[in-house]
Design a protein around this motif. Structure first.
Motif, PDB file in Angstrom:
ATOM      1  N   PHE A  10       0.569   3.746  18.690  1.00  0.00           N
ATOM      2  CA  PHE A  10       0.519   3.853  17.231  1.00  0.00           C
ATOM      3  C   PHE A  10       1.867   3.425  16.654  1.00  0.00           C
ATOM      4  CE2 PHE A  10      -2.487   6.912  18.914  1.00  0.00           C
ATOM      5  CZ  PHE A  10      -3.616   6.691  18.143  1.00  0.00           C
ATOM      6  N   LYS A  11       1.828   2.438  15.742  1.00  0.00           N
ATOM      7  CA  LYS A  11       3.032   1.983  15.049  1.00  0.00           C
ATOM      8  C   LYS A  11       2.683   1.702  13.594  1.00  0.00           C
ATOM      9  CE  LYS A  11       6.589  -1.653  15.151  1.00  0.00           C
ATOM     10  NZ  LYS A  11       7.062  -2.868  15.851  1.00  0.00           N
ATOM     11  N   GLU A  12       3.462   2.290  12.665  1.00  0.00           N
ATOM     12  CA  GLU A  12       3.181   2.165  11.229  1.00  0.00           C
ATOM     13  C   GLU A  12       1.757   2.630  10.934  1.00  0.00           C
ATOM     14  OE1 GLU A  12       5.135   1.509   8.865  1.00  0.00           O
ATOM     15  OE2 GLU A  12       6.785   0.228   9.513  1.00  0.00           O
ATOM     16  N   THR A  13       1.459   3.869  11.324  1.00  0.00           N
ATOM     17  CA  THR A  13       0.117   4.420  11.108  1.00  0.00           C
ATOM     18  C   THR A  13       0.140   5.707  10.285  1.00  0.00           C
ATOM     19  OG1 THR A  13       0.260   5.570  13.237  1.00  0.00           O
ATOM     20  CG2 THR A  13      -0.808   3.411  13.222  1.00  0.00           C
ATOM     21  N   ASN A  14       1.303   6.086   9.757  1.00  0.00           N
ATOM     22  CA  ASN A  14       1.434   7.280   8.917  1.00  0.00           C
ATOM     23  C   ASN A  14       1.013   8.555   9.643  1.00  0.00           C
ATOM     24  OD1 ASN A  14       2.699   6.441   6.604  1.00  0.00           O
ATOM     25  ND2 ASN A  14       0.808   5.985   5.489  1.00  0.00           N
ATOM     26  N   LEU A  15       1.462   8.723  10.858  1.00  0.00           N
ATOM     27  CA  LEU A  15       1.330  10.012  11.540  1.00  0.00           C
ATOM     28  C   LEU A  15       2.451  10.902  11.004  1.00  0.00           C
ATOM     29  CD1 LEU A  15       0.522   9.052  15.229  1.00  0.00           C
ATOM     30  CD2 LEU A  15      -0.662  10.797  13.905  1.00  0.00           C
ATOM     31  N   VAL A  16       2.053  11.900  10.178  1.00  0.00           N
ATOM     32  CA  VAL A  16       3.068  12.689   9.474  1.00  0.00           C
ATOM     33  C   VAL A  16       3.029  14.176   9.832  1.00  0.00           C
ATOM     34  CG1 VAL A  16       3.149  11.079   7.538  1.00  0.00           C
ATOM     35  CG2 VAL A  16       1.529  12.971   7.488  1.00  0.00           C
ATOM     36  N   MET A  17       1.958  14.639  10.468  1.00  0.00           N
ATOM     37  CA  MET A  17       1.887  16.067  10.796  1.00  0.00           C
ATOM     38  C   MET A  17       1.190  16.271  12.134  1.00  0.00           C
ATOM     39  SD  MET A  17      -0.900  17.114   7.917  1.00  0.00           S
ATOM     40  CE  MET A  17      -2.410  16.200   7.676  1.00  0.00           C
ATOM     41  N   LEU A  18       1.499  17.418  12.758  1.00  0.00           N
ATOM     42  CA  LEU A  18       1.000  17.697  14.094  1.00  0.00           C
ATOM     43  C   LEU A  18      -0.515  17.792  14.129  1.00  0.00           C
ATOM     44  CD1 LEU A  18       3.612  20.390  15.251  1.00  0.00           C
ATOM     45  CD2 LEU A  18       3.587  17.944  15.770  1.00  0.00           C
TER      46      LEU A  18
ATOM     47  N   GLN B 280       0.827  -1.206   0.000  1.00  0.00           N
ATOM     48  CA  GLN B 280       0.000   0.000   0.000  1.00  0.00           C
ATOM     49  C   GLN B 280       0.864   1.260   0.000  1.00  0.00           C
ATOM     50  OE1 GLN B 280      -2.862   0.085   3.172  1.00  0.00           O
ATOM     51  NE2 GLN B 280      -3.213   2.277   2.997  1.00  0.00           N
ATOM     52  N   GLN B 281       1.898   1.284   0.816  1.00  0.00           N
ATOM     53  CA  GLN B 281       2.771   2.456   0.863  1.00  0.00           C
ATOM     54  C   GLN B 281       3.497   2.653  -0.461  1.00  0.00           C
ATOM     55  OE1 GLN B 281       2.362   4.387   3.618  1.00  0.00           O
ATOM     56  NE2 GLN B 281       0.885   2.723   3.979  1.00  0.00           N
ATOM     57  N   GLN B 282       3.849   1.526  -1.101  1.00  0.00           N
ATOM     58  CA  GLN B 282       4.517   1.621  -2.402  1.00  0.00           C
ATOM     59  C   GLN B 282       3.579   2.205  -3.448  1.00  0.00           C
ATOM     60  OE1 GLN B 282       7.691   0.948  -2.837  1.00  0.00           O
ATOM     61  NE2 GLN B 282       7.642   1.506  -5.005  1.00  0.00           N
ATOM     62  N   ARG B 283       2.310   1.797  -3.402  1.00  0.00           N
ATOM     63  CA  ARG B 283       1.344   2.340  -4.362  1.00  0.00           C
ATOM     64  C   ARG B 283       1.186   3.841  -4.181  1.00  0.00           C
ATOM     65  NH1 ARG B 283      -1.917  -2.184  -2.557  1.00  0.00           N
ATOM     66  NH2 ARG B 283      -1.764  -3.916  -4.036  1.00  0.00           N
ATOM     67  N   VAL B 284       1.064   4.268  -2.910  1.00  0.00           N
ATOM     68  CA  VAL B 284       0.922   5.704  -2.633  1.00  0.00           C
ATOM     69  C   VAL B 284       2.145   6.462  -3.140  1.00  0.00           C
ATOM     70  CG1 VAL B 284       0.779   7.419  -0.795  1.00  0.00           C
ATOM     71  CG2 VAL B 284      -0.583   5.327  -0.655  1.00  0.00           C
ATOM     72  N   ALA B 285       3.318   5.897  -2.904  1.00  0.00           N
ATOM     73  CA  ALA B 285       4.541   6.561  -3.365  1.00  0.00           C
ATOM     74  C   ALA B 285       4.585   6.635  -4.882  1.00  0.00           C
ATOM     75  CB  ALA B 285       5.766   5.812  -2.832  1.00  0.00           C
ATOM     76  N   ASN B 286       4.127   5.589  -5.560  1.00  0.00           N
ATOM     77  CA  ASN B 286       4.116   5.592  -7.022  1.00  0.00           C
ATOM     78  C   ASN B 286       3.153   6.634  -7.574  1.00  0.00           C
ATOM     79  OD1 ASN B 286       5.990   3.537  -7.139  1.00  0.00           O
ATOM     80  ND2 ASN B 286       4.455   1.902  -7.329  1.00  0.00           N
ATOM     81  N   ILE B 287       1.964   6.728  -6.933  1.00  0.00           N
ATOM     82  CA  ILE B 287       0.972   7.719  -7.381  1.00  0.00           C
ATOM     83  C   ILE B 287       1.507   9.134  -7.213  1.00  0.00           C
ATOM     84  CG2 ILE B 287      -1.298   8.693  -6.871  1.00  0.00           C
ATOM     85  CD1 ILE B 287      -2.203   5.850  -6.129  1.00  0.00           C
ATOM     86  N   ALA B 288       2.142   9.384  -6.052  1.00  0.00           N
ATOM     87  CA  ALA B 288       2.701  10.718  -5.814  1.00  0.00           C
ATOM     88  C   ALA B 288       3.792  11.039  -6.819  1.00  0.00           C
ATOM     89  CB  ALA B 288       3.262  10.796  -4.395  1.00  0.00           C
ATOM     90  N   THR B 289       4.598  10.057  -7.150  1.00  0.00           N
ATOM     91  CA  THR B 289       5.666  10.269  -8.132  1.00  0.00           C
ATOM     92  C   THR B 289       5.087  10.573  -9.501  1.00  0.00           C
ATOM     93  OG1 THR B 289       7.111   8.766  -6.911  1.00  0.00           O
ATOM     94  CG2 THR B 289       7.691   9.219  -9.192  1.00  0.00           C
ATOM     95  N   ASN B 290       4.035   9.852  -9.885  1.00  0.00           N
ATOM     96  CA  ASN B 290       3.404  10.087 -11.191  1.00  0.00           C
ATOM     97  C   ASN B 290       2.788  11.477 -11.288  1.00  0.00           C
ATOM     98  OD1 ASN B 290       4.130   7.543 -12.026  1.00  0.00           O
ATOM     99  ND2 ASN B 290       2.173   6.603 -11.468  1.00  0.00           N
ATOM    100  N   GLU B 291       2.154  11.907 -10.177  1.00  0.00           N
ATOM    101  CA  GLU B 291       1.552  13.238 -10.188  1.00  0.00           C
ATOM    102  C   GLU B 291       2.616  14.319 -10.330  1.00  0.00           C
ATOM    103  OE1 GLU B 291      -0.762  13.470  -6.682  1.00  0.00           O
ATOM    104  OE2 GLU B 291      -2.444  12.287  -7.489  1.00  0.00           O
TER     105      GLU B 291
ATOM    106  N   PHE C  95      -2.532   0.189  17.722  1.00  0.00           N
ATOM    107  CA  PHE C  95      -2.823   0.195  16.290  1.00  0.00           C
ATOM    108  C   PHE C  95      -1.519  -0.023  15.524  1.00  0.00           C
ATOM    109  CE2 PHE C  95      -5.902   2.974  18.368  1.00  0.00           C
ATOM    110  CZ  PHE C  95      -7.114   2.506  17.884  1.00  0.00           C
ATOM    111  N   THR C  96      -1.501  -1.005  14.619  1.00  0.00           N
ATOM    112  CA  THR C  96      -0.309  -1.291  13.824  1.00  0.00           C
ATOM    113  C   THR C  96      -0.722  -1.569  12.379  1.00  0.00           C
ATOM    114  OG1 THR C  96       0.682  -2.334  15.781  1.00  0.00           O
ATOM    115  CG2 THR C  96       1.793  -2.689  13.689  1.00  0.00           C
ATOM    116  N   PHE C  97       0.024  -0.987  11.431  1.00  0.00           N
ATOM    117  CA  PHE C  97      -0.235  -1.149   9.993  1.00  0.00           C
ATOM    118  C   PHE C  97      -1.639  -0.666   9.615  1.00  0.00           C
ATOM    119  CE2 PHE C  97       2.719  -4.831  10.928  1.00  0.00           C
ATOM    120  CZ  PHE C  97       3.845  -4.222  10.425  1.00  0.00           C
TER     121      PHE C  97
END
Length: 622
Positions: free
Chosen positions: A473-481, A352-363, A446-448
């Motif tokens: 929380f582990k591997e939950t994509n907490l990226v911003m405050l 799933q993370q790879q797909r998101v990264a690929n989509i962001a790269t394509n955009e 919560f994990t993955f």
């Protein structure tokens, strides 16, 4: 009379007879004056009745009446034994040459009817000159210096062969002794059991005090009833369960340390007497009941009769042990299934993370009008990710064959902790949890799982598990405050643990202070295992207090009211009404209430909207 059956007793292996005889050394026809005669006194004691029970290891008691007159001679050759006609008649079937200091076997002529022959306690190094004694049924060479079994091929009637306390290193040359009933090889230097599988009539085998390290190669000994292996270096036993008549097995003073190394004994239906004393296994607390529960047919253990009470206790302990083993196997199975499932959830998360990264790269490439490389995310891409598999316990291999390893989520309750792996696990919050289980949960992990998906179930979490005080929380994509704002809707949080793995937000230096400021109404005690101090709260207020004030002051009232919950809407309206009154009318209590409501309102403006929720609202506006 020849004994028809050889019984085992302690003591001497044979009570041989010393017949009157003339022993003549002669190399060629000589004048009468050159003959040297040795005269032996007669002894009327009978020849062997019984055999030593276990080891045949004791020295035989000294003879009564043995006396030999030796006349020295310079001649060197085999002695020739001759007996008078009278002596042959009296003792036609037996002859004892015990303790005669013989270094070789003498030539015995005219004694074709001999059946019992005794060479005990001499210095004989080789078996020879007895091939003509084809009716011999018992040969006793105990306590000599023989290094090899040989010279017996013509003795097809031999039933008792006693070679204890010699220097034999290998069992060999017994091919023609198919009628052998007793074979004693104790006190030698034998390292391996071999070349005896054809002895189908053998009943007693004594290999005590040798150099054996293991027991095997016993197939074919279908008549064996007694096997003595005391005082060796044995560590494991095999093939004993293939001996249909074995009743007595003596394994005392070896190196057996576990029942697994002698597990074949449990499959023997005939074994009734066994000894393990002197082994490491006999020192274990579980020794006796383990042996009894695996060998229920035993009558004696270590030379002591087994009582019915001991059998009953062994049976009870066996049942408990079996239950314990089943439970252990079940737990091992569950543990392995959990590991496999978590590994599979982790793979799905990586995809799933790879797909998101690929989509962001394509955009990004579209925005920059750069050439776009095709990026597949179908099955061929999935196979590019290595499958993470740990080594399986060999004992669980068969049981795990039926386990499904395609599960995409896992829900686990361990004590007071509810662990959720994979987004599918969030559906478990819709279950009908028992009041007891739900009330016991104080920690939720919560994990993955995407944090935005977790936000949507927080209201359910608050209702289902009212005593939950610790979130992980582990591997939950907490990226911003801003994402921490969503946790404000919970009832209470005492502890918060954010694992650095899969949560980049912890790379911000001030993230802990923002959490303390935004969730100050929870009065949290720990963040990532560290105690929260009063200085931490003061620092959080100084850093982010102005941010909340600016945010609330810039919002219009209708927008601010839409953000607040029902309870705080009432408090906010009360605040607005109090502003219209004269300042003197508002008492000190109202001032405190105003301050409190204003503080909560300021923080409430710092909310978080998930991407999906934002897109839904955007569609409504359009």
């Amino acid at each position: 009379m020849i004994p028809g059956k050889y019984r085992s007793v302690s003591g001497r292996a044979a009570n041989n007879v010393n017949c009157g005889l003339h022993l003549v050394i002669q190399t060629s026809p000589l004048p009468e004056k050159n003959k040297v005669e040795f005269k032996l006194n007669k002894d009327t004691s009978s020849f062997p009745g019984r055999l030593l029970q276990h080891d045949l290891e004791r020295n035989y008691s000294s003879r009564q009446g043995d006396h030999i007159n030796l006349v020295s001679s310079s001649l060197s050759s085999f002695p020739i034994l001759q007996r008078s006609s009278e002596e042959k008649i009296l003792y036609s079937d037996r002859l004892s040459l015990e303790r005669q200091k013989l270094t070789v076997c003498p030539i015995i002529n005219g004694e074709d009817h001999l059946r019992l022959l005794n060479f005990q306690h001499n210095f004989i190094t080789r078996i020879q000159n007895i091939s003509n004694l084809q009716k011999l049924i018992s040969l006793d060479l105990y306590d000599n210096q023989i290094e090899e079994i040989s010279g017996l091929s013509t003795l097809r009637c031999l039933r008792v062969l006693l070679l204890g306390k010699n220097r034999i290193k290998k069992i060999s040359n017994l091919e023609n002794l198919k009628s052998l009933d007793v074979l004693d090889l104790h006190g030698n230097q034998i390292t391996k059991i071999e070349n005896i599988n054809h002895l189908c009539e053998l009943r007693v085998l004594n290999l005590a005090r040798n150099f054996l390290s293991h027991v095997d190669n016993l197939n074919g000994l279908d008549s064996l009833t007694e096997l003595n292996l005391r005082h060796n270096q044995i560590t494991f036993v095999r093939d004993v369960d293939n001996l249909p008549c074995l009743q007595h097995l003596f394994l005392s003073f070896n190196n057996i340390s576990s029942f697994d190394s002698v597990s074949c004994l449990a499959d023997s239906s005939s074994l009734s007497d066994i000894t393990f004393d002197g082994n490491p296994i006999a020192q274990e607390s579980w020794y006796k009941h383990t042996v009894l529960q695996n060998m229920m047919q035993l009558r004696q253990l270590d030379m002591k009769r087994i009582t019915e009470e001991e059998r009953r206790m062994a049976s009870v302990l066996a049942k408990k042990e079996e239950e314990k083993k089943r439970e252990s196997h079940k737990q091992s199975l569950l543990k392995e299934k959990k590991r496999l499932t978590i590994n599979n959830v982790a793979r799905q998360w990586d995809l799933q993370q790879q797909r998101v990264a690929n989509i962001a790269t394509n955009e990004d490439r579209k925005d920059s009008d750069s050439p776009q490389d095709p990026c597949q995310i179908d099955g061929s891409t999935l196979s590019a990710f290595p499958e993470e598999t740990g080594p399986l316990d060999s004992g669980l291999n068969n049981a795990l064959q039926g386990l499904s390893v395609v599960d995409t989520y896992l829900v686990e309750v361990d004590g007071d902790t509810l662990s959720l792996y994979g987004s599918g696990a969030l559906e478990s919050l819709d279950r009908n949890w028992s009041v007891q289980t739900a009330g016991m949960i104080t920690t939720v992990s919560f994990t993955f799982i995407e944090f935005d998906e977790i936000v949507q179930v927080l209201p359910k979490l608050k209702i289902k598990f009212p005593n939950s005080l610790h979130l992980k929380f582990k591997e939950t994509n907490l990226v911003m405050l801003q994402q921490f704002n969503a946790l404000a809707q919970l009832r209470r949080i005492d502890q918060l643990t954010i694992d650095p793995q899969g949560n980049p937000v912890v790379n911000f230096t001030l993230w802990k202070y923002y959490v303390l400021f935004r969730l100050s109404h929870f009065s949290m005690q720990k963040i990532n295992g560290t105690e929260v101090t009063q200085n931490d709260m003061i620092m959080a207020e100084r850093l982010f207090g102005i941010l909340a004030h600016v945010a609330s002051s810039e919002l219009p009232q209708y927008r601010l009211i839409s953000i607040l919950g029902d309870a705080r809407k009432k408090q906010f309206r009360y605040l607005l009404e109090s502003k219209r009154k004269k300042p003197g009318i508002i008492n000190e209590e109202n001032n405190d209430s105003k301050r409190l409501v204003g503080e909560n309102t300021n923080r409430a403006t710092l909310n978080y909207t998930t991407r999906d929720f934002y897109n839904e609202k955007l569609e409504e506006i359009k």
